[in-house]
Design a protein around this motif. Structure first.
Motif, PDB file in Angstrom:
ATOM      1  N   LYS A 127       0.815  -1.218   0.000  1.00 56.54           N
ATOM      2  CA  LYS A 127       0.000   0.000   0.000  1.00 56.54           C
ATOM      3  C   LYS A 127       0.849   1.269   0.000  1.00 56.54           C
ATOM      4  O   LYS A 127       0.324   2.367  -0.101  1.00 56.54           O
ATOM      5  N   GLY A 128       2.154   1.115   0.151  1.00 55.57           N
ATOM      6  CA  GLY A 128       3.039   2.269   0.135  1.00 55.57           C
ATOM      7  C   GLY A 128       3.058   3.065   1.426  1.00 55.57           C
ATOM      8  O   GLY A 128       3.403   4.244   1.428  1.00 55.57           O
ATOM      9  N   ILE A 129       2.688   2.430   2.535  1.00 57.77           N
ATOM     10  CA  ILE A 129       2.642   3.153   3.810  1.00 57.77           C
ATOM     11  C   ILE A 129       3.695   2.665   4.804  1.00 57.77           C
ATOM     12  O   ILE A 129       3.724   3.112   5.947  1.00 57.77           O
ATOM     13  N   LEU A 130       4.556   1.774   4.379  1.00 58.77           N
ATOM     14  CA  LEU A 130       5.562   1.229   5.286  1.00 58.77           C
ATOM     15  C   LEU A 130       6.724   2.196   5.430  1.00 58.77           C
ATOM     16  O   LEU A 130       7.316   2.624   4.447  1.00 58.77           O
ATOM     17  N   ASP A 131       6.997   2.563   6.655  1.00 58.51           N
ATOM     18  CA  ASP A 131       8.212   3.316   6.966  1.00 58.51           C
ATOM     19  C   ASP A 131       8.821   2.691   8.215  1.00 58.51           C
ATOM     20  O   ASP A 131       8.287   1.710   8.755  1.00 58.51           O
ATOM     21  N   GLN A 132       9.914   3.226   8.683  1.00 59.12           N
ATOM     22  CA  GLN A 132      10.636   2.634   9.807  1.00 59.12           C
ATOM     23  C   GLN A 132       9.770   2.598  11.077  1.00 59.12           C
ATOM     24  O   GLN A 132       9.766   1.602  11.802  1.00 59.12           O
ATOM     25  N   THR A 133       9.040   3.672  11.340  1.00 61.32           N
ATOM     26  CA  THR A 133       8.199   3.709  12.538  1.00 61.32           C
ATOM     27  C   THR A 133       7.084   2.687  12.439  1.00 61.32           C
ATOM     28  O   THR A 133       6.806   1.957  13.405  1.00 61.32           O
ATOM     29  N   PHE A 134       6.438   2.611  11.287  1.00 60.95           N
ATOM     30  CA  PHE A 134       5.369   1.633  11.080  1.00 60.95           C
ATOM     31  C   PHE A 134       5.921   0.223  11.318  1.00 60.95           C
ATOM     32  O   PHE A 134       5.299  -0.599  12.009  1.00 60.95           O
ATOM     33  N   GLU A 135       7.084  -0.058  10.746  1.00 60.72           N
ATOM     34  CA  GLU A 135       7.677  -1.383  10.907  1.00 60.72           C
ATOM     35  C   GLU A 135       7.978  -1.689  12.372  1.00 60.72           C
ATOM     36  O   GLU A 135       7.725  -2.799  12.850  1.00 60.72           O
ATOM     37  N   GLN A 136       8.504  -0.703  13.099  1.00 55.21           N
ATOM     38  CA  GLN A 136       8.797  -0.921  14.522  1.00 55.21           C
ATOM     39  C   GLN A 136       7.521  -1.184  15.315  1.00 55.21           C
ATOM     40  O   GLN A 136       7.520  -2.021  16.225  1.00 55.21           O
ATOM     41  N   ILE A 137       6.451  -0.494  14.974  1.00 48.26           N
ATOM     42  CA  ILE A 137       5.183  -0.717  15.666  1.00 48.26           C
ATOM     43  C   ILE A 137       4.696  -2.146  15.416  1.00 48.26           C
ATOM     44  O   ILE A 137       4.301  -2.850  16.347  1.00 48.26           O
ATOM     45  N   VAL A 138       4.745  -2.588  14.165  1.00 48.58           N
ATOM     46  CA  VAL A 138       4.285  -3.939  13.851  1.00 48.58           C
ATOM     47  C   VAL A 138       5.194  -4.991  14.486  1.00 48.58           C
ATOM     48  O   VAL A 138       4.722  -5.979  15.045  1.00 48.58           O
ATOM     49  N   ARG A 139       6.489  -4.784  14.422  1.00 47.85           N
ATOM     50  CA  ARG A 139       7.426  -5.791  14.954  1.00 47.85           C
ATOM     51  C   ARG A 139       7.438  -5.859  16.478  1.00 47.85           C
ATOM     52  O   ARG A 139       7.634  -6.927  17.045  1.00 47.85           O
ATOM     53  N   ASN A 140       7.221  -4.718  17.131  1.00 42.23           N
ATOM     54  CA  ASN A 140       7.437  -4.678  18.586  1.00 42.23           C
ATOM     55  C   ASN A 140       6.246  -4.245  19.432  1.00 42.23           C
ATOM     56  O   ASN A 140       6.337  -4.323  20.659  1.00 42.23           O
ATOM     57  N   HIS A 141       5.162  -3.773  18.807  1.00 38.14           N
ATOM     58  CA  HIS A 141       4.118  -3.167  19.630  1.00 38.14           C
ATOM     59  C   HIS A 141       2.693  -3.618  19.313  1.00 38.14           C
ATOM     60  O   HIS A 141       1.738  -2.941  19.687  1.00 38.14           O
ATOM     61  N   LEU A 142       2.520  -4.757  18.669  1.00 39.87           N
ATOM     62  CA  LEU A 142       1.155  -5.228  18.401  1.00 39.87           C
ATOM     63  C   LEU A 142       0.406  -5.510  19.700  1.00 39.87           C
ATOM     64  O   LEU A 142      -0.778  -5.220  19.817  1.00 39.87           O
ATOM     65  N   GLU A 143       1.112  -6.053  20.679  1.00 41.08           N
ATOM     66  CA  GLU A 143       0.475  -6.306  21.976  1.00 41.08           C
ATOM     67  C   GLU A 143       0.082  -4.986  22.644  1.00 41.08           C
ATOM     68  O   GLU A 143      -0.991  -4.885  23.242  1.00 41.08           O
ATOM     69  N   ASP A 144       0.933  -3.973  22.537  1.00 40.70           N
ATOM     70  CA  ASP A 144       0.584  -2.655  23.096  1.00 40.70           C
ATOM     71  C   ASP A 144      -0.667  -2.092  22.421  1.00 40.70           C
ATOM     72  O   ASP A 144      -1.519  -1.498  23.081  1.00 40.70           O
ATOM     73  N   ILE A 145      -0.779  -2.282  21.116  1.00 37.45           N
ATOM     74  CA  ILE A 145      -1.977  -1.820  20.397  1.00 37.45           C
ATOM     75  C   ILE A 145      -3.197  -2.544  20.936  1.00 37.45           C
ATOM     76  O   ILE A 145      -4.217  -1.923  21.254  1.00 37.45           O
ATOM     77  N   ALA A 146      -3.100  -3.856  21.056  1.00 39.88           N
ATOM     78  CA  ALA A 146      -4.234  -4.660  21.536  1.00 39.88           C
ATOM     79  C   ALA A 146      -4.647  -4.261  22.948  1.00 39.88           C
ATOM     80  O   ALA A 146      -5.838  -4.284  23.283  1.00 39.88           O
ATOM     81  N   GLU A 147      -3.684  -3.876  23.767  1.00 35.13           N
ATOM     82  CA  GLU A 147      -3.960  -3.511  25.153  1.00 35.13           C
ATOM     83  C   GLU A 147      -4.208  -2.014  25.335  1.00 35.13           C
ATOM     84  O   GLU A 147      -4.409  -1.554  26.456  1.00 35.13           O
ATOM     85  N   GLY A 148      -4.173  -1.252  24.249  1.00 36.44           N
ATOM     86  CA  GLY A 148      -4.422   0.186  24.330  1.00 36.44           C
ATOM     87  C   GLY A 148      -3.301   0.965  25.001  1.00 36.44           C
ATOM     88  O   GLY A 148      -3.531   2.055  25.525  1.00 36.44           O
ATOM     89  N   LYS A 149      -2.097   0.461  24.972  1.00 34.19           N
ATOM     90  CA  LYS A 149      -0.952   1.098  25.627  1.00 34.19           C
ATOM     91  C   LYS A 149      -0.240   2.043  24.656  1.00 34.19           C
ATOM     92  O   LYS A 149       0.910   1.817  24.263  1.00 34.19           O
ATOM     93  N   ILE A 150      -0.907   3.112  24.306  1.00 30.17           N
ATOM     94  CA  ILE A 150      -0.341   4.080  23.367  1.00 30.17           C
ATOM     95  C   ILE A 150       0.912   4.727  23.948  1.00 30.17           C
ATOM     96  O   ILE A 150       1.894   4.944  23.238  1.00 30.17           O
ATOM     97  N   SER A 151       0.903   4.995  25.239  1.00 34.60           N
ATOM     98  CA  SER A 151       2.062   5.660  25.848  1.00 34.60           C
ATOM     99  C   SER A 151       3.316   4.794  25.752  1.00 34.60           C
ATOM    100  O   SER A 151       4.426   5.324  25.641  1.00 34.60           O
ATOM    101  N   SER A 152       3.167   3.480  25.779  1.00 34.47           N
ATOM    102  CA  SER A 152       4.330   2.601  25.609  1.00 34.47           C
ATOM    103  C   SER A 152       4.944   2.795  24.231  1.00 34.47           C
ATOM    104  O   SER A 152       6.166   2.794  24.075  1.00 34.47           O
ATOM    105  N   ILE A 153       4.091   2.968  23.240  1.00 35.21           N
ATOM    106  CA  ILE A 153       4.565   3.168  21.866  1.00 35.21           C
ATOM    107  C   ILE A 153       5.221   4.535  21.726  1.00 35.21           C
ATOM    108  O   ILE A 153       6.307   4.654  21.160  1.00 35.21           O
ATOM    109  N   THR A 154       4.571   5.566  22.252  1.00 39.99           N
ATOM    110  CA  THR A 154       5.122   6.920  22.103  1.00 39.99           C
ATOM    111  C   THR A 154       6.484   7.045  22.793  1.00 39.99           C
ATOM    112  O   THR A 154       7.397   7.669  22.250  1.00 39.99           O
ATOM    113  N   ARG A 155       6.599   6.453  23.966  1.00 41.03           N
ATOM    114  CA  ARG A 155       7.885   6.514  24.690  1.00 41.03           C
ATOM    115  C   ARG A 155       8.970   5.730  23.963  1.00 41.03           C
ATOM    116  O   ARG A 155      10.098   6.205  23.802  1.00 41.03           O
TER     117      ARG A 155
END
Length: 188
Positions: A127-155
């Motif tokens: 889709k042309g939306i992959l960048d380094q931040t997107f990749e890091q979120i998918v690789r390391n923060h899917l559980e944070d997304i599921a648990e609503g831990k946005i602050s974990s991602i921002t930090r």
């Protein structure tokens, strides 16, 4: 569409310019879109086999491809180790890798991925939306997304809450189950 949902749900001005260009540009045709299936739709196997170029594969490769299709899990992921697949099918591992590489290009987007992360990253790339931040979120923060831990991602990624919400919206707009919409057991 990822871009539309991202731009409607977040302020694109909060994103870095490169991310805003990907997420907030005017709507374009979704390369991963598959129309809703209704009526006498083909099985998963028929749907996938119909996308393969005629005459490209040897009979041995066609048998392997049928095996690979029949081995998909209910999400559309192929999780069997390639070496094991090669052993079972009496083919070289390079043949398994080559066929899987081709099959991963078929629709629906993300089919034949080894798991959720690979599936989401493939769709984002397509889709042309992959960048380094997107990749890091998918690789390391899917559980944070599921648990609503946005602050974990921002930090962890040093991004604003608004940017994190935009990325999360884009991740959620992807299809985590490429075989969603097909009847269970349709791989036959």
């Amino acid at each position: 569409d990822v871009r539309r949902s991202a731009s409607q749900n977040s302020d694109c001005s909060s994103l870095p310019r490169s991310a805003a260009e990907r997420f907030c540009r005017p709507e374009i045709k979704d390369p991963c879109y598959i129309p809703d299936r209704a009526g006498n739709s083909p099985s998963v196997k028929e749907h996938l086999m119909n996308q393969l170029p005629k005459g490209r594969y040897t009979p041995e490769e066609y048998r392997l491809i049928e095996y690979l299709i029949e081995s998909l899990d209910s999400n559309g992921f192929f999780t069997e180790p390639a070496q094991e697949t090669a052993r079972i099918n009496h083919v070289p591992a390079r043949t398994v890798y080559a066929c899987l590489k081709d099959l991963k290009q078929l629709e629906p987007c993300g089919i034949f991925s080894s798991g959720l992360q690979e599936c989401l990253l493939y769709q984002a790339r397509k889709k042309g939306i992959l960048d380094q931040t997107f990749e890091q979120i998918v690789r390391n923060h899917l559980e944070d997304i599921a648990e609503g831990k946005i602050s974990s991602i921002t930090r962890a990624l040093h991004i604003s809450t608004a940017a994190a919400r935009t990325y999360i919206g884009a991740v959620r707009a992807l299809n985590p189950r490429p075989l969603a919409g097909f009847t269970p057991g349709e791989t036959q």
